[in-house]
Design an enzyme around this catalytic site. Sequence first.
Site, PDB file in Angstrom:
ATOM      1  N   HIS A   1       1.059  -1.024  -0.232  1.00 18.16           N
ATOM      2  CA  HIS A   1      -0.266   0.345   0.008  1.00 18.16           C
ATOM      3  C   HIS A   1       0.488   0.821   0.371  1.00 18.16           C
ATOM      4  O   HIS A   1      -0.060   2.617  -0.395  1.00 18.16           O
ATOM      5  CB  HIS A   1      -0.831   0.283   1.084  1.00 18.16           C
ATOM      6  CG  HIS A   1      -2.099  -1.327   0.890  1.00 18.16           C
ATOM      7  ND1 HIS A   1      -3.434  -0.922   0.035  1.00 18.16           N
ATOM      8  CD2 HIS A   1      -2.425  -2.256   1.779  1.00 18.16           C
ATOM      9  CE1 HIS A   1      -3.595  -1.916   0.617  1.00 18.16           C
ATOM     10  NE2 HIS A   1      -3.546  -2.803   1.480  1.00 18.16           N
TER      11      HIS A   1
ATOM     12  N   THR B   1      -5.272   0.040  -3.520  1.00 18.23           N
ATOM     13  CA  THR B   1      -4.771   1.339  -2.477  1.00 18.23           C
ATOM     14  C   THR B   1      -3.766   1.494  -2.462  1.00 18.23           C
ATOM     15  O   THR B   1      -2.890   1.020  -2.310  1.00 18.23           O
ATOM     16  CB  THR B   1      -6.153   1.097  -1.718  1.00 18.23           C
ATOM     17  OG1 THR B   1      -6.834   1.049  -2.192  1.00 18.23           O
ATOM     18  CG2 THR B   1      -5.499   3.411  -1.556  1.00 18.23           C
TER      19      THR B   1
ATOM     20  N   HIS C   1      -3.097  -3.459   7.650  1.00 19.13           N
ATOM     21  CA  HIS C   1      -4.091  -3.822   7.037  1.00 19.13           C
ATOM     22  C   HIS C   1      -4.586  -2.500   6.718  1.00 19.13           C
ATOM     23  O   HIS C   1      -5.311  -1.858   7.509  1.00 19.13           O
ATOM     24  CB  HIS C   1      -5.078  -4.686   7.679  1.00 19.13           C
ATOM     25  CG  HIS C   1      -5.639  -5.699   6.320  1.00 19.13           C
ATOM     26  ND1 HIS C   1      -7.036  -4.335   5.745  1.00 19.13           N
ATOM     27  CD2 HIS C   1      -6.155  -6.675   5.344  1.00 19.13           C
ATOM     28  CE1 HIS C   1      -8.053  -5.676   5.297  1.00 19.13           C
ATOM     29  NE2 HIS C   1      -7.016  -5.720   4.682  1.00 19.13           N
TER      30      HIS C   1
END
Length: 166
Positions: free
Chosen positions: A58, A92, A161
Amino acid sequence: MVLKKVDFELEDSVDPVTDIARASRGPHPALLLPLVLLATSLAQLREGTSYSQFLNQHIEFPKSSASSDQISCELMMQRQGLTRPFGITGDTFIQAATNQVQGVCSSGGKRVRNNVYNSIARFHITTCQLTSISPLGHCISKARIRTRRIHVTCAQGRPAHLDRVL
């Protein structure tokens, strides 16, 4: 020097029907410590891996110098191995330094519950969404650029996460 003959009781450790040795019954505290140490080590390894995976999956910092956001998206997806053989629906990416994102799990975030935090600051976010797959199996993505807060699950004070973009 006198040697004594020692007789061992084998009837408890050998099955009388099959003459096969049996495991002794009862608690074995000597086995407990290695099992606890193994479980602890695996848990610590998993937590570190979660943070490393979070960073690899990410964080895009500094932002790619690709000529377009779509190309940047495809480069990031390719870097992670997400473009072959069939691609995924999307991912993302956060354009921020790791220490800024890590801060969400402490003073830079607002605790929602347990180890779940919402960021206070807004981050530059690129969301890559799968639009099509070429005949050769190459994934083609569309980039969506936004400035938003993030919602993360933390482990040991670090993001593990990315739950969603707020």
